[in-house]
Design an enzyme around this catalytic site. Structure first.
Site, mmCIF file in Angstrom:
data_model
loop_
_atom_site.group_PDB
_atom_site.id
_atom_site.type_symbol
_atom_site.label_atom_id
_atom_site.label_comp_id
_atom_site.label_asym_id
_atom_site.label_seq_id
_atom_site.Cartn_x
_atom_site.Cartn_y
_atom_site.Cartn_z
ATOM 1 N N SER A 31 0.844 -1.198 0.000
ATOM 2 C CA SER A 31 0.000 0.000 0.000
ATOM 3 C C SER A 31 0.877 1.245 0.000
ATOM 4 O O SER A 31 1.873 1.305 0.715
ATOM 5 C CB SER A 31 -0.871 0.034 1.256
ATOM 6 O OG SER A 31 -1.663 -1.107 1.317
ATOM 7 N N HIS A 64 -4.968 -1.816 -5.007
ATOM 8 C CA HIS A 64 -3.967 -2.735 -5.554
ATOM 9 C C HIS A 64 -4.280 -3.011 -7.025
ATOM 10 O O HIS A 64 -5.267 -3.677 -7.332
ATOM 11 C CB HIS A 64 -3.969 -4.073 -4.806
ATOM 12 C CG HIS A 64 -3.381 -3.997 -3.434
ATOM 13 N ND1 HIS A 64 -2.085 -4.338 -3.154
ATOM 14 C CD2 HIS A 64 -3.914 -3.609 -2.254
ATOM 15 C CE1 HIS A 64 -1.849 -4.173 -1.861
ATOM 16 N NE2 HIS A 64 -2.945 -3.726 -1.289
ATOM 17 N N HIS A 86 -3.198 -11.614 -1.614
ATOM 18 C CA HIS A 86 -3.218 -11.870 -0.167
ATOM 19 C C HIS A 86 -3.937 -13.180 0.143
ATOM 20 O O HIS A 86 -4.921 -13.533 -0.521
ATOM 21 C CB HIS A 86 -3.930 -10.724 0.565
ATOM 22 C CG HIS A 86 -3.242 -9.399 0.443
ATOM 23 N ND1 HIS A 86 -3.462 -8.548 -0.614
ATOM 24 C CD2 HIS A 86 -2.324 -8.796 1.235
ATOM 25 C CE1 HIS A 86 -2.715 -7.465 -0.463
ATOM 26 N NE2 HIS A 86 -2.016 -7.583 0.647
ATOM 27 N N TYR A 88 -5.848 -13.683 2.626
ATOM 28 C CA TYR A 88 -7.220 -13.446 3.103
ATOM 29 C C TYR A 88 -8.230 -13.310 1.962
ATOM 30 O O TYR A 88 -9.433 -13.335 2.183
ATOM 31 C CB TYR A 88 -7.287 -12.211 4.022
ATOM 32 C CG TYR A 88 -6.873 -10.903 3.395
ATOM 33 C CD1 TYR A 88 -7.649 -10.261 2.439
ATOM 34 C CD2 TYR A 88 -5.685 -10.293 3.780
ATOM 35 C CE1 TYR A 88 -7.261 -9.062 1.866
ATOM 36 C CE2 TYR A 88 -5.278 -9.097 3.217
ATOM 37 C CZ TYR A 88 -6.076 -8.481 2.261
ATOM 38 O OH TYR A 88 -5.675 -7.302 1.700
ATOM 39 N N GLU A 89 -7.740 -13.170 0.745
ATOM 40 C CA GLU A 89 -8.664 -13.073 -0.381
ATOM 41 C C GLU A 89 -9.297 -14.437 -0.700
ATOM 42 O O GLU A 89 -10.242 -14.509 -1.474
ATOM 43 C CB GLU A 89 -7.940 -12.529 -1.614
ATOM 44 C CG GLU A 89 -7.540 -11.070 -1.440
ATOM 45 C CD GLU A 89 -6.710 -10.547 -2.599
ATOM 46 O OE1 GLU A 89 -7.299 -10.218 -3.634
ATOM 47 O OE2 GLU A 89 -5.474 -10.482 -2.460
ATOM 48 N N ALA A 116 2.506 -2.363 4.074
ATOM 49 C CA ALA A 116 1.998 -1.476 5.107
ATOM 50 C C ALA A 116 1.785 -2.345 6.337
ATOM 51 O O ALA A 116 1.350 -3.482 6.216
ATOM 52 C CB ALA A 116 0.680 -0.858 4.666
ATOM 53 N N MET A 214 -0.505 -8.476 6.992
ATOM 54 C CA MET A 214 -1.228 -9.615 6.408
ATOM 55 C C MET A 214 -0.555 -10.136 5.146
ATOM 56 O O MET A 214 -1.218 -10.707 4.272
ATOM 57 C CB MET A 214 -2.669 -9.192 6.087
ATOM 58 C CG MET A 214 -3.410 -8.566 7.262
ATOM 59 S SD MET A 214 -5.026 -7.946 6.776
ATOM 60 C CE MET A 214 -5.470 -6.976 8.231
ATOM 61 N N SER A 215 0.742 -9.924 5.034
ATOM 62 C CA SER A 215 1.435 -10.349 3.801
ATOM 63 C C SER A 215 2.897 -10.656 4.111
ATOM 64 O O SER A 215 3.287 -10.837 5.256
ATOM 65 C CB SER A 215 1.361 -9.227 2.755
ATOM 66 O OG SER A 215 2.121 -8.116 3.181
ATOM 67 N N ASN A 238 0.098 2.750 10.985
ATOM 68 C CA ASN A 238 -0.739 2.997 12.178
ATOM 69 C C ASN A 238 -0.132 2.249 13.341
ATOM 70 O O ASN A 238 0.592 1.272 13.140
ATOM 71 C CB ASN A 238 -2.164 2.457 11.924
ATOM 72 C CG ASN A 238 -2.154 0.985 11.540
ATOM 73 O OD1 ASN A 238 -1.866 0.636 10.385
ATOM 74 N ND2 ASN A 238 -2.418 0.138 12.496
ATOM 75 N N HIS A 250 -8.881 0.846 6.906
ATOM 76 C CA HIS A 250 -8.052 0.796 5.697
ATOM 77 C C HIS A 250 -7.796 2.220 5.199
ATOM 78 O O HIS A 250 -6.741 2.511 4.632
ATOM 79 C CB HIS A 250 -8.742 -0.040 4.609
ATOM 80 C CG HIS A 250 -7.870 -0.329 3.421
ATOM 81 N ND1 HIS A 250 -6.655 -0.959 3.528
ATOM 82 C CD2 HIS A 250 -8.032 -0.044 2.104
ATOM 83 C CE1 HIS A 250 -6.104 -1.063 2.322
ATOM 84 N NE2 HIS A 250 -6.916 -0.509 1.444
#
Ligand code: HPA
Length: 277
Positions: A31, A64, A86, A88-89, A116, A214-215, A238, A250
């Protein structure tokens, strides 16, 4: 040949029908770096949308784009993944890491990962850059499960130095040369897609995590299995859950990533240029 290996071979053939470009460095954009290839840093030779590669997973996350960009950063031939896939997709892990294997098979010996991340280390601030010195992979399935692809790497891969010390030194020097503060630490990958709870962040802190996302880790494990040299930088967008005052969104991640994108691009460009020396 296993189905995963067959898919890899067919993706390599798909790309090779379009370009004969041989990259040295593979760069995965997180990101905030999404438009890196259009920022003037890359002399673009060829773009291949993931949709043109048969059987290739296509990222669905807002912000993305899904394409490979082949070109030069300085004198270094690179392949850039604009938009990663990802876990989670909903893709199987073997599909999530297929792009890394593909970029290696196209010729890349070095992998530069960006992402990120939420800061677990309480001395961090949103907008900081953190170089990965190590990672925790224990919360996501290993991308190396299943029959081992002997042509790519060994069954029991050593993970004692995933992030190359030489590249770490190069990143430190590059950041210092640009007057940018580069923090260092351990990144933990969770599956997402929900952000963590404050209790989960306290757990990660006790385990020694400095950043959470998450990656990246599954990609690093895959690349290390194949013997690639790896480096990575997180943009701390963050403070992780319970450490800041606001709820996580997000939007906030994107906002911080955009705010520091200019410096992030400078750092990545200067570092890749140095990889050619
Ligand atoms: N947690 C997980 N992934 C993230 C975060 C976070 O706080 N920030 C950006 N990606």
């Amino acid at each position: 040949m296993t189905p995963t290996e067959e898919k890899l071979r067919s993706c390599v053939a798909s790309v090779r029908r379009i370009t004969g470009f041989v990259p040295r460095v593979a760069l995965i954009l997180g990101s905030g770096l999404g438009d890196y290839a259009d920022s003037g840093a890359v002399e673009v030779e060829c773009r291949i949308p993931y949709s043109q590669i048969e059987g290739f997973p296509v990222s669905t996350v807002a912000g993305h784009k899904g394409q490979f960009i082949f070109g030069h950063v300085g004198r270094v031939p690179v392949v850039i993944m604009q938009g990663r896939v990802h876990y989670y997709e909903g893709y199987p892990m073997s599909d999530v890491v297929l792009p890394v294997r593909l970029m290696h098979e196209l010729g890349a010996g070095t992998l530069f990962l960006t992402n990120a991340a939420g800061g677990c280390n309480e001395s961090f601030h949103p907008g900081d850059f953190m170089m990965l010195t190590d990672h925790i992979s224990a919360f996501v399935p290993s991308p190396l499960l299943g029959p081992n692809m002997e042509s790519l790497g060994p069954r029991f891969a050593d993970m004692s130095e995933v992030y190359d010390r030489g590249l770490q030194a190069l990143l430190r020097e590059t950041a210092a040369g640009l007057g940018l503060t580069l923090r260092e630490g351990v990144y933990t990958q969770l599956t997402g897609p929900a952000y963590e709870t404050p209790a989960e962040i306290r757990m990660l802190q006790r385990l020694g995590s400095d950043a959470v996302g998450m990656s990246t880790v599954c990609e690093a494990v895959t690349a290390n299995h194949m013997g690639m040299k790896i480096c990575g930088i997180s943009c701390i967008t963050n403070m992780a859950a319970g450490l800041g005052h606001e709820k996580l969104s997000h939007g906030e991640v994107q906002e911080t990533a955009d705010r520091v994108a200019k410096d992030f691009k400078k750092l990545v460009t200067a570092a890749v240029e140095k990889m050619g020396i």
